[in-house]
Motif scaffolding. Structure first.
Motif, PDB file in Angstrom:
ATOM      1  N   ASP A   1       0.866  -1.168   0.000  1.00  0.00           N
ATOM      2  CA  ASP A   1       0.000   0.000   0.000  1.00  0.00           C
ATOM      3  C   ASP A   1       0.907   1.224   0.000  1.00  0.00           C
ATOM      4  OD1 ASP A   1      -2.043   1.828   0.211  1.00  0.00           O
ATOM      5  OD2 ASP A   1      -2.449   1.412   2.327  1.00  0.00           O
ATOM      6  N   LEU A   2       1.065   1.846  -1.178  1.00  0.00           N
ATOM      7  CA  LEU A   2       1.912   3.031  -1.316  1.00  0.00           C
ATOM      8  C   LEU A   2       1.041   4.219  -1.698  1.00  0.00           C
ATOM      9  CD1 LEU A   2       4.910   1.514  -3.313  1.00  0.00           C
ATOM     10  CD2 LEU A   2       4.790   1.989  -0.873  1.00  0.00           C
ATOM     11  N   LEU A   3       0.986   5.193  -0.821  1.00  0.00           N
ATOM     12  CA  LEU A   3       0.204   6.408  -1.052  1.00  0.00           C
ATOM     13  C   LEU A   3      -1.254   6.083  -1.372  1.00  0.00           C
ATOM     14  CD1 LEU A   3       2.848   8.335  -3.189  1.00  0.00           C
ATOM     15  CD2 LEU A   3       2.394   8.592  -0.744  1.00  0.00           C
ATOM     16  N   GLY A   4      -1.808   5.113  -0.665  1.00  0.00           N
ATOM     17  CA  GLY A   4      -3.203   4.769  -0.825  1.00  0.00           C
ATOM     18  C   GLY A   4      -3.528   3.890  -2.014  1.00  0.00           C
ATOM     19  N   ARG A   5      -2.519   3.461  -2.753  1.00  0.00           N
ATOM     20  CA  ARG A   5      -2.731   2.591  -3.911  1.00  0.00           C
ATOM     21  C   ARG A   5      -2.015   1.277  -3.705  1.00  0.00           C
ATOM     22  NH1 ARG A   5      -1.014   5.206  -9.314  1.00  0.00           N
ATOM     23  NH2 ARG A   5      -1.541   3.087  -9.925  1.00  0.00           N
ATOM     24  N   ALA A   6      -2.631   0.196  -4.162  1.00  0.00           N
ATOM     25  CA  ALA A   6      -1.987  -1.119  -4.100  1.00  0.00           C
ATOM     26  C   ALA A   6      -0.974  -1.195  -5.234  1.00  0.00           C
ATOM     27  CB  ALA A   6      -3.014  -2.224  -4.230  1.00  0.00           C
ATOM     28  N   THR A   7       0.284  -1.405  -4.884  1.00  0.00           N
ATOM     29  CA  THR A   7       1.359  -1.497  -5.868  1.00  0.00           C
ATOM     30  C   THR A   7       1.954  -2.890  -5.801  1.00  0.00           C
ATOM     31  OG1 THR A   7       1.836   0.845  -5.550  1.00  0.00           O
ATOM     32  CG2 THR A   7       3.540  -0.479  -6.610  1.00  0.00           C
ATOM     33  N   ARG A   8       2.069  -3.531  -6.949  1.00  0.00           N
ATOM     34  CA  ARG A   8       2.559  -4.904  -7.031  1.00  0.00           C
ATOM     35  C   ARG A   8       4.056  -4.882  -7.323  1.00  0.00           C
ATOM     36  NH1 ARG A   8       1.356  -8.984 -11.825  1.00  0.00           N
ATOM     37  NH2 ARG A   8       1.522 -10.939 -10.708  1.00  0.00           N
ATOM     38  N   ILE A   9       4.840  -5.596  -6.488  1.00  0.00           N
ATOM     39  CA  ILE A   9       6.283  -5.698  -6.726  1.00  0.00           C
ATOM     40  C   ILE A   9       6.702  -7.167  -6.661  1.00  0.00           C
ATOM     41  CG2 ILE A   9       6.752  -3.398  -5.765  1.00  0.00           C
ATOM     42  CD1 ILE A   9       8.088  -5.025  -3.402  1.00  0.00           C
ATOM     43  N   SER A  10       7.818  -7.466  -7.294  1.00  0.00           N
ATOM     44  CA  SER A  10       8.397  -8.801  -7.254  1.00  0.00           C
ATOM     45  C   SER A  10       9.617  -8.758  -6.340  1.00  0.00           C
ATOM     46  CB  SER A  10       8.806  -9.218  -8.668  1.00  0.00           C
ATOM     47  OG  SER A  10       9.518 -10.427  -8.630  1.00  0.00           O
ATOM     48  N   ALA A  11       9.788  -9.802  -5.532  1.00  0.00           N
ATOM     49  CA  ALA A  11      10.926  -9.840  -4.609  1.00  0.00           C
ATOM     50  C   ALA A  11      11.373 -11.289  -4.421  1.00  0.00           C
ATOM     51  CB  ALA A  11      10.529  -9.256  -3.262  1.00  0.00           C
ATOM     52  N   PRO A  12      12.672 -11.497  -4.165  1.00  0.00           N
ATOM     53  CA  PRO A  12      13.117 -12.854  -3.843  1.00  0.00           C
ATOM     54  C   PRO A  12      12.538 -13.283  -2.490  1.00  0.00           C
ATOM     55  CG  PRO A  12      14.996 -11.348  -4.086  1.00  0.00           C
ATOM     56  CD  PRO A  12      13.750 -10.543  -4.206  1.00  0.00           C
ATOM     57  N   VAL A  13      12.198 -14.563  -2.368  1.00  0.00           N
ATOM     58  CA  VAL A  13      11.663 -15.082  -1.109  1.00  0.00           C
ATOM     59  C   VAL A  13      12.623 -14.783   0.032  1.00  0.00           C
ATOM     60  CG1 VAL A  13      11.082 -17.207   0.142  1.00  0.00           C
ATOM     61  CG2 VAL A  13      10.260 -16.870  -2.184  1.00  0.00           C
TER      62      VAL A  13
END
Length: 189
Positions: free
Chosen positions: A161-173
């Motif tokens: 949740d960035l600045l009120g918006r759902a932002t999708r990111i990829s990350a290593p486990v």
């Protein structure tokens, strides 16, 4: 080495020894580990990679999974406990209600060791979709998000949740940590 864990081939403590949890004095974990090893005590400090914000960017560092604490394998005798408590860098052996140090179950140590690589670096299991996680590395270090999906190759998709918006990111486990119930309550507000 001081960055890894002093590990042997046995995953369980010998019958005449138990694992104990020792609290180190502030900023003295490396000194405590070194001095315990000099006295022939086996130590175990699981560690994880964390990202720290610096003035000029980010730096990755290997940090203890349990800051200020280390596991020590010792005989269940008052002499061994006194030796550990008297070690430079050690504040005390942890006790739970009793006047005696409390042994840590072998199953817990075995489970922790199985989750660590040969250098003592903690490698958590893959989180499941819907699970809340804390990002440990990268520009979003210390952000909390929800796992959307687990991708092949040890990567996950996390909704932040960035600045009120759902932002999708990829990350290593390996750069995430599942939240404990206490962490999850604190993250909600």
């Amino acid at each position: 080495s001081l960055n890894g864990a002093n590990m042997t081939d046995t995953s369980e403590a010998p019958k005449d020894k138990c694992w104990y949890l020792a609290q180190a004095k502030p900023n003295a974990l490396a000194i405590a580990e070194l001095n315990l090893r000099r006295q022939d005590f086996e130590t175990f400090i699981p560690r994880q990679v964390r990202t720290r914000r610096m003035r000029n960017g980010f730096a990755k560092e290997l940090r203890p999974l349990f800051p200020g604490y280390l596991f020590v394998l010792a005989h269940s005798t008052a002499a061994a406990w006194r030796s550990i408590n008297g070690t430079l860098g050690i504040a005390r052996l942890v006790q739970f209600g009793d006047a005696r140090p409390s042994p840590i179950p072998d199953a817990l140590i075995t489970s922790l060791r199985e989750s660590c690589d040969a250098d003592g670096r903690f490698e958590p299991e893959s989180p499941q979709p819907g699970e809340r996680v804390r990002l440990l590395t990268g520009p979003f270090a210390d952000f909390i998000g929800t796992v959307e999906k687990v991708a092949p190759g040890q990567r996950i998709w996390v909704l932040l949740d960035l600045l009120g918006r759902a932002t999708r990111i990829s990350a290593p486990v390996s750069s995430t940590s599942s939240l404990t119930p206490h962490d999850a309550r604190a993250a909600r507000g």
